[in-house]
Design a protein around this motif. Structure first.
Motif: not given
Length: 334
Positions: A2-9
């Motif tokens: 699946d396409a990656p989910t990206i967010g700030m951490v």
């Protein structure tokens, strides 16, 4: 996959980020000189990056962490580093997705470009960034190394709008604009700088010009400039490397359709320095030649209002003639 989910951490995810970085760079162990700093990272060292204002993005696929990248903003620059993709997730678009995320952050925050540093020994990494539209602007060396070990690569962002050719009457305020920008560049380049010269048409009283300030900072060694790219970014400047002229470091300020400054940095002993100064001083002291040049500039601007290439080509013959005259005129000064 699946396409990656990206967010700030944040630093609470330091252990997860460290695990990805170590796994991604393990194959580099013993292969790089100098060694990869990624393998000596710890959770505490990553937390120190957050403490100094850096941010990190994490890529997830089906809940599993598969990639990350750190980023640091300075002025108009967003510097991305520690791009890491877990071995099992490679060649599946994770790296591209992370860099696309970085670029969107940069655009949202008004940055004009993203910069990365790529090891010269890792040609596949350079090819990856070239495919994403990044351009190599300068090679540099890690501390303690004489020969280049990595290359700065830059991707300029935002719409490249049509550049209108506008030649306007001489404005006395151009001198103050130069002084203001020169002060900012002096602060950015620090002890690498020897002096800053105002060049180009805006430096010649009475000469109509495009309202773009041309400046020529002089340094001992242009390689020193490559260590101050972020400092120039803090002053609003986008780096373009040599940009077709060997020995130069070229920076621009302002968007393509409303450029404010062209900054041409040279070592003080570069022959281009004499050419620029001779041309400027000649026009300052020879009003007939200045006026002939002014008339041509205005004619070309009217004939090619949206074609900067045609405008520049049309001036080239007279510029070469005036430069030759200026250099002959300058010889007695020696």
């Amino acid at each position: 996959m699946d396409a990656p989910t990206i967010g700030m951490v944040g630093d609470a995810e330091a252990s997860t980020l460290l695990r990805i970085i170590h796994a991604a760079f393990e194959e580099m162990r013993g292969r790089l000189d100098p060694p990869s700093g990624a393998l000596s990272e710890s959770a505490d060292s990553l937390k120190s990056l957050f403490a100094r204002g850096e941010r990190a993005a994490l890529a997830l696929v089906e809940g599993a962490a598969v990639g990350c990248v750190f980023m640091m903003r300075t002025g108009v620059e967003l510097y991305a580093h520690r791009l890491a993709v877990a071995p099992q997730a490679r060649r599946r678009g994770v790296g591209r997705a992370l860099m696309s995320y970085v670029e969107q952050v940069a655009l949202t925050e008004g940055c004009s470009y993203v910069r990365v540093g790529v090891r010269l020994a890792l040609q596949q990494n350079r090819a990856f960034f070239e495919q994403l539209g990044y351009v190599a602007i300068a090679e540099a060396a890690h501390a303690g190394y004489n020969a280049p070990t990595f290359v700065h690569m830059v991707k300029e962002l935002g719409p490249q709008m049509l550049r209108v050719v506008e030649v306007v009457p001489y404005d006395p305020d151009w001198r103050q604009r130069f002084e203001t920008e020169a002060a900012a560049v002096r602060a950015a380049l620090g002890d690498a700088l020897l002096g800053v010269e105002h060049i180009g048409s805006t430096s010649v009283p009475g000469l109509p010009a495009k309202p773009i300030i041309d400046m020529m900072p002089l340094v001992r060694d242009v390689r020193e400039v490559d260590r101050r790219i972020s400092a120039m970014a803090a002053a609003g400047y986008t780096p373009r490397g040599e940009f077709g002229l060997p020995g130069r470091r070229y920076f621009v300020k302002g968007p393509a359709h409303a450029r404010l400054v062209h900054c041409h940095i040279y070592a003080a002993d570069n022959p281009e320095v004499e050419r620029h100064l001779a041309f400027r001083n000649y026009l300052r002291t020879h009003p007939a030649e200045r006026d002939a040049y002014a008339q041509l500039k205005m004619q070309l601007a009217q004939a090619h209002p949206t074609d900067i290439v045609a405008y520049m080509d049309g001036k080239n013959g007279l510029i070469k003639q005036l430069e030759a005259e200026a250099l002959r005129w300058r010889q007695p000064e020696r």
